[in-house]
Write a protein that holds these residues in place. Sequence first.
Motif, mmCIF file in Angstrom:
data_model
loop_
_atom_site.group_PDB
_atom_site.id
_atom_site.type_symbol
_atom_site.label_atom_id
_atom_site.label_comp_id
_atom_site.label_asym_id
_atom_site.label_seq_id
_atom_site.Cartn_x
_atom_site.Cartn_y
_atom_site.Cartn_z
ATOM 1 N N HIS A 708 0.852 -1.192 0.000
ATOM 2 C CA HIS A 708 0.000 0.000 0.000
ATOM 3 C C HIS A 708 0.889 1.244 0.000
ATOM 4 C CE1 HIS A 708 -3.594 2.363 1.906
ATOM 5 N NE2 HIS A 708 -3.528 2.475 0.597
ATOM 6 N N ARG A 709 0.619 2.136 -0.942
ATOM 7 C CA ARG A 709 1.334 3.403 -1.009
ATOM 8 C C ARG A 709 0.316 4.538 -0.964
ATOM 9 N NH1 ARG A 709 4.455 0.115 0.197
ATOM 10 N NH2 ARG A 709 6.231 -0.679 -1.019
ATOM 11 N N VAL A 710 0.534 5.487 -0.071
ATOM 12 C CA VAL A 710 -0.439 6.554 0.161
ATOM 13 C C VAL A 710 0.181 7.881 -0.274
ATOM 14 C CG1 VAL A 710 -1.886 7.736 1.848
ATOM 15 C CG2 VAL A 710 -1.403 5.290 2.105
ATOM 16 N N ILE A 711 -0.452 8.520 -1.274
ATOM 17 C CA ILE A 711 0.013 9.829 -1.766
ATOM 18 C C ILE A 711 -1.126 10.826 -1.539
ATOM 19 C CG2 ILE A 711 1.095 11.064 -3.693
ATOM 20 C CD1 ILE A 711 1.780 8.394 -4.926
ATOM 21 N N ASP A 712 -1.330 11.171 -0.292
ATOM 22 C CA ASP A 712 -2.378 12.131 0.074
ATOM 23 C C ASP A 712 -1.704 13.489 0.205
ATOM 24 O OD1 ASP A 712 -4.622 13.427 0.925
ATOM 25 O OD2 ASP A 712 -4.601 12.577 2.955
ATOM 26 N N ASN A 728 3.717 -11.793 -8.846
ATOM 27 C CA ASN A 728 2.732 -12.314 -7.913
ATOM 28 C C ASN A 728 2.393 -11.332 -6.805
ATOM 29 O OD1 ASN A 728 2.587 -14.862 -9.223
ATOM 30 N ND2 ASN A 728 4.553 -15.415 -8.263
ATOM 31 N N SER A 729 2.791 -10.068 -6.965
ATOM 32 C CA SER A 729 2.518 -9.056 -5.943
ATOM 33 C C SER A 729 1.282 -8.262 -6.324
ATOM 34 C CB SER A 729 3.720 -8.127 -5.789
ATOM 35 O OG SER A 729 4.886 -8.867 -5.509
ATOM 36 N N GLU A 730 0.756 -7.571 -5.321
ATOM 37 C CA GLU A 730 -0.400 -6.714 -5.565
ATOM 38 C C GLU A 730 -0.140 -5.367 -4.900
ATOM 39 O OE1 GLU A 730 -5.215 -6.430 -4.761
ATOM 40 O OE2 GLU A 730 -4.196 -8.379 -4.671
ATOM 41 N N LEU A 731 -0.389 -4.297 -5.645
ATOM 42 C CA LEU A 731 -0.138 -2.950 -5.137
ATOM 43 C C LEU A 731 -1.423 -2.152 -5.135
ATOM 44 C CD1 LEU A 731 1.763 -0.620 -4.286
ATOM 45 C CD2 LEU A 731 2.061 -0.125 -6.727
ATOM 46 N N GLN A 732 -1.651 -1.484 -4.019
ATOM 47 C CA GLN A 732 -2.764 -0.548 -3.899
ATOM 48 C C GLN A 732 -2.189 0.829 -3.638
ATOM 49 O OE1 GLN A 732 -5.246 -2.001 -0.743
ATOM 50 N NE2 GLN A 732 -5.836 -3.880 -1.839
ATOM 51 N N VAL A 733 -2.676 1.811 -4.384
ATOM 52 C CA VAL A 733 -2.208 3.188 -4.213
ATOM 53 C C VAL A 733 -3.400 4.073 -3.889
ATOM 54 C CG1 VAL A 733 -1.028 5.132 -5.283
ATOM 55 C CG2 VAL A 733 -0.305 2.815 -5.822
ATOM 56 N N SER A 734 -3.292 4.810 -2.797
ATOM 57 C CA SER A 734 -4.334 5.767 -2.411
ATOM 58 C C SER A 734 -3.805 7.165 -2.654
ATOM 59 C CB SER A 734 -4.695 5.591 -0.930
ATOM 60 O OG SER A 734 -5.119 4.275 -0.666
ATOM 61 N N PHE A 735 -4.670 8.050 -3.071
ATOM 62 C CA PHE A 735 -4.229 9.411 -3.370
ATOM 63 C C PHE A 735 -5.422 10.341 -3.280
ATOM 64 C CE2 PHE A 735 -4.293 6.514 -6.997
ATOM 65 C CZ PHE A 735 -5.484 6.879 -7.604
ATOM 66 N N SER A 736 -5.093 11.590 -3.058
ATOM 67 C CA SER A 736 -6.098 12.654 -3.078
ATOM 68 C C SER A 736 -6.151 13.228 -4.485
ATOM 69 C CB SER A 736 -5.708 13.741 -2.077
ATOM 70 O OG SER A 736 -4.434 14.286 -2.438
ATOM 71 N N VAL A 754 -2.412 -7.306 -15.470
ATOM 72 C CA VAL A 754 -2.718 -5.889 -15.648
ATOM 73 C C VAL A 754 -3.708 -5.403 -14.605
ATOM 74 C CG1 VAL A 754 -3.691 -4.204 -17.244
ATOM 75 C CG2 VAL A 754 -2.206 -6.027 -18.086
ATOM 76 N N GLU A 755 -4.582 -6.286 -14.125
ATOM 77 C CA GLU A 755 -5.589 -5.855 -13.162
ATOM 78 C C GLU A 755 -4.969 -5.394 -11.845
ATOM 79 O OE1 GLU A 755 -5.676 -10.423 -13.474
ATOM 80 O OE2 GLU A 755 -5.575 -8.670 -14.766
ATOM 81 N N HIS A 756 -3.688 -5.766 -11.603
ATOM 82 C CA HIS A 756 -3.026 -5.271 -10.406
ATOM 83 C C HIS A 756 -2.842 -3.762 -10.470
ATOM 84 C CE1 HIS A 756 -1.066 -9.365 -9.195
ATOM 85 N NE2 HIS A 756 -2.382 -9.318 -9.018
ATOM 86 N N GLY A 757 -2.876 -3.207 -11.661
ATOM 87 C CA GLY A 757 -2.730 -1.766 -11.828
ATOM 88 C C GLY A 757 -4.046 -1.069 -12.093
#
Length: 936
Positions: A708-712, A728-736, A754-757
Amino acid sequence: MKMDRISLLPNSILCDILSYLPTKEAVSTSILSSRWRHVWKELQVLDIDDTTSRPGLGWEARFASYVNAILARRNADYPIQKFRLTCYEYSERSLTILTWLDAVNGPYLQELYLCLEVACEIDLPEAILTSPSLKSLVLKHGEYFDCYEKFPNVYLPSLKNLELDGCVDPSKLLSGSPVLENLMLIVPNKDYGCYVYIPTIQMPRTLKRLIFEDNSTEDNNISHRVIDTPSLEYLYMKIIAKSKLQVSFSDFPNMVEAHLHIHHGRVEHVLWVPKLLVALRETKLLALKHCATECLFNGVTFEFPEFPRLLNLELDVACFNTDFLLNFLHNCHVLEDLVVHVLKSVVYCELYFHRSQFYVPAPPTMVSNCVTSHLKSFEFREYENSADEREFIEYLLQRGLVLKRVTIHLYYYLDQETKYDIVKELSAIPRGSTTCQLNFIDQKPVEHAATAAVKTHHHGPTALHSPAASSVLDHPDTKLTKGKRINMDRISCLPNYILCEILSYLPTKQAGSTSVLSRRWRHVWKDLQVIDIHERHFRDEDPFDSYVNAILTQRNADYSIEKFRLACETNSTDLILTWLDAVIGPHLRELYLILHVNVRFGLKLPEAIFTCPLLKSLVLKSEISLNYGPEFPNVYLPSLKNLKLKLFIPYVHPNKILSGCPVLENLTLILDNTPDSRNVYVPTIQMPRTLKSLTFEDDTIVLDEIYHRVIDTPSLEYLDMKITIAKNSELQVSFSSFPNMVEAHLNIIDHGRVEHGAWVSDLFRALRETKLLALRYYTTRCLFSAPAFKFPEFHRLVNLEVDVPCFNTNFMLNFLHNCHVLEVLVVGIWTGFDSYTMEYNGPTPPTMVPNCVTSHLKSVEFRAYQDTADEREFIVYLLQKGLVLKTVTISIEPDFGQETKYEFVRELYAIPRVDGKLKTLRSDQLQNDFGCMNHE
C-alpha cells in the motif's frame, strides 16, 4: 514558414553573396533547390583550397578532378575576376597547375592569389605578367620564375597591391608596376632551401605602404636597397645585415607609422640607421626594436631629429640609459604614449649591455615640453629597479602634469618581497598629475608546488602581499595585477565573511588552495561554513583521508558548519562517522552525502542528524544504508524542506524518516532492494501531506504480498512516479486529488496481471488538472485494458506525451476529445522486447472533430512510425483537420530500409492539408542524409 525571398534575387546579387565563401561551399549550394542548381557557375570569384580534400588516400587526384570540374563547368560568359589557389604538399606535375592558370587568366582578371608549396617548379604564365586589368598579385612560398630561360617582360599598368614571399629577384616585377601602392616583399635566406643573391632592390616611387623583410644579405657581399618613396605612409622594415648593407632613401613627409627591426653583425654594417631615423621625423608612430636602438646608442655624435608630429613611441633597449631617453623626449614635442622595453634576457645582456655606450651629450636640464603638456601614458616593461630606471620613473611621475596612466611590468626574476618593496617605493613618489594611476603587472609570480591547484581554477588577479607593502594597498590609484590591468587587488581588502561567501561556491580543495596566494589569504579558508569535499578532485596518490581530517581539524571552530557535502568511496565507516560527528551541530542547514559503502558492514549514521533543528536539506544517495536494527531513532526535522533518499530496504523503513518532517516540500525517494537479495516486506509508505514535488521510484514490490502506497498530497505540483510490480505481488495506491498539479510523469511497470494496476485509472483522473502529462508504455497498457475506462476532462492540459503498446486511433481520439486546450502532442510506439498488440476496450470516439485539434493543437511528434493503417489514418486526420497545426515531426522506425522510408515520406507529403495553409512535415530519420524536408 516565410517565403524564401533570397531565392528571388537575381543571379548577379546571389553570386556577389557567394563570392565571400570558399568555392567548395559556394558550389554546395547547388543542392538547395532547382533554383540554385546552376547559380555557382556564374561566379567570377574562385577561392580554392586543398586543405579540405586531404583526408584519405588519393586526395591529390580527387583535388585535381575537383578543380578541373569547377573550371570546365562554369559559365564562360562570366570571366573570372578574382582567383585564389592554395596548395600544400601537392606532388602532381606542374602542367596541371599551369592548365588551371591558363584557364583563369584573361583580360578581366583583377586579383590573383597563389600559395603553392608543391614538389615542382612553376613557370608563371607570361600572360599574367602583362595582364592589363590585374590590380592585386600575391605569390607565396612557391618558385614561380626559376625556369625561365629569359625573364619575360613585365608590364602591369593597373597593379596596386603586390605580395612576394619566395626566392625571386623582385626587380623585374617592381620595375613593371608603374602605379604600385602596397608592397609586401619577403626575401628568404639560404635556410629557406633556395637562395638568390640580389645586389640591388629599387622600390617603386609610387609606394604608400611597404612591408620589407630582407634575410638575403651574405658575408663579403655588399647589398644596396633603394627606398626612394616620397609618398610612403606606412613602413615595416626587418633586415638581417650579415655584411655591409647600403640603404638609400628619400624623406618621408607623409609617414604615419614606422617599425624598424634591423639585425646586424657589426654596427658599422648599418651606419645608415640614424639617417633613416632623420628621414622618418614626420611619422606619428615610431617603433624601434632593440637592434635598431643599438645603432643609435653607438652612433658617434648622433643628434636626434625633431619629431614635430610623433604621438606614439615604442623603444626596445638592451640597457636602460636615462640620458638617451631624455634626449629623445626633448625632440618629441607632442608625444602622448611612450613604451620602453628593457631586454634583460641573458642573450641580450651578454651581447649588448657592456658595449652599448651612448655618445651624445647630456640632455638639457629643462623638462621636455611633451612631458609637461602632452604625455598621457607610459609603459615600462621588465622593470628591475636599477638607479637609472627608478630615476626616470620618478622624473615622469613628478613632472608629468597631464599623465593619466603609468604601467610597470615587474621583472619576473625578482622575488615577491622585492616586488612589493618596489611597489611601496614607487607608490610613495609624489605625482604631478592628480589623475595619474600607477599600475603594476606581475609578469610571472614566484610559484610553489602547492599553487598547481590554484592555477587550474583561479583565473583572476594574483595579488602579492607583504608587510612592507601594506600601505600600498590603501593607495586608491595603485594597481598590482597578473597579466592584465584591474584594480589593485581590492578583493583582499574585503572582510573575511565576504571572502568566505565567495569561496563557498568552490570545492573545498580549491578554496583551501587560495592559502598560498599571500599571507592575507593564509587562514581565510578556515572560516568557511560551507564544506564541499569530493574524492574525484584527488589523484590516486593523494591522501584523501588525511586531507579531510586536516580540513576538519584545522578550520576555525568559532564558525560552525552550515553546509556539508561529502562524496567518497570507503569501507571505513568509523572514519566517516568521525567526520560527521565533527560536522553535525545546531547550525547545520544542508547535508549532502554520496557514500559508496559496503552495505554488508552497514552504516549507522549519527542519530543527531535526525534531530537537527535548522536542517533544511538532507541528501543521502548511492549505497548508503541505515542499519539501526529494530529500534530506529526518533526523527524530528522541523525545518526540513528538501529530502533526497536512495535507501536499501530493509535497513530503514522510509516512514520512520518521512513522519518526522512536518514541513517537507520536495521529496526524492528511491527504494531499492538490498544487493544480497534479502527482500523485506514494507507494507505501507505514507507521503507527507505538505509535499509540492515528489519523485518516487519503488523497486521493492517483489514478494507475494499486498503493498500500500499513500500519496495524500493535495498541494502537489510535480509528480514523477516509477513503480515496478512483481508478477505475484499486488499494489494498492491511495491518493487525493491534485488541484495544483503542473507536471506529471507516470511509469507503472506491471510484470504480472494488468488488473493489479487498476488503480492507475483512478490516479489518471486525479491528475486531470495537470498542464503536462507523460505516460510511459506500461502505464498506457493499463488504460488499454481497463474495463469501461472513461477519460477524464483535462481542462488545462497543454502538453501530452504518450507511449502506446500499439497504435489505436480510437484510443487517441477518445483522449483528444477530453484535452480541450492541448497544444503539443507526442506519440511513441513501444518497440521494446516485450511489445505486443493489445486490444483497446474503450468506446468508439464521437464523430465530431476534437476541439483541441481545430483550435489549439500546434505541434505533433510521432516516434517509431511504422506506417500501419491506423497510424496513417491518424496522420491524415490531423493534417486535414488541424486548422492551427504548424509542425508535424515523424520519426520512422529505423528497421525499415531507405527506399521504404522514402516511400513513406512521399505518401505523407501527398496528403492534402486544410486550406493549403503552411505546415512543416519533417522526417527526422532522413535529416542526417538530406536535411529537413519542409513543404508548403
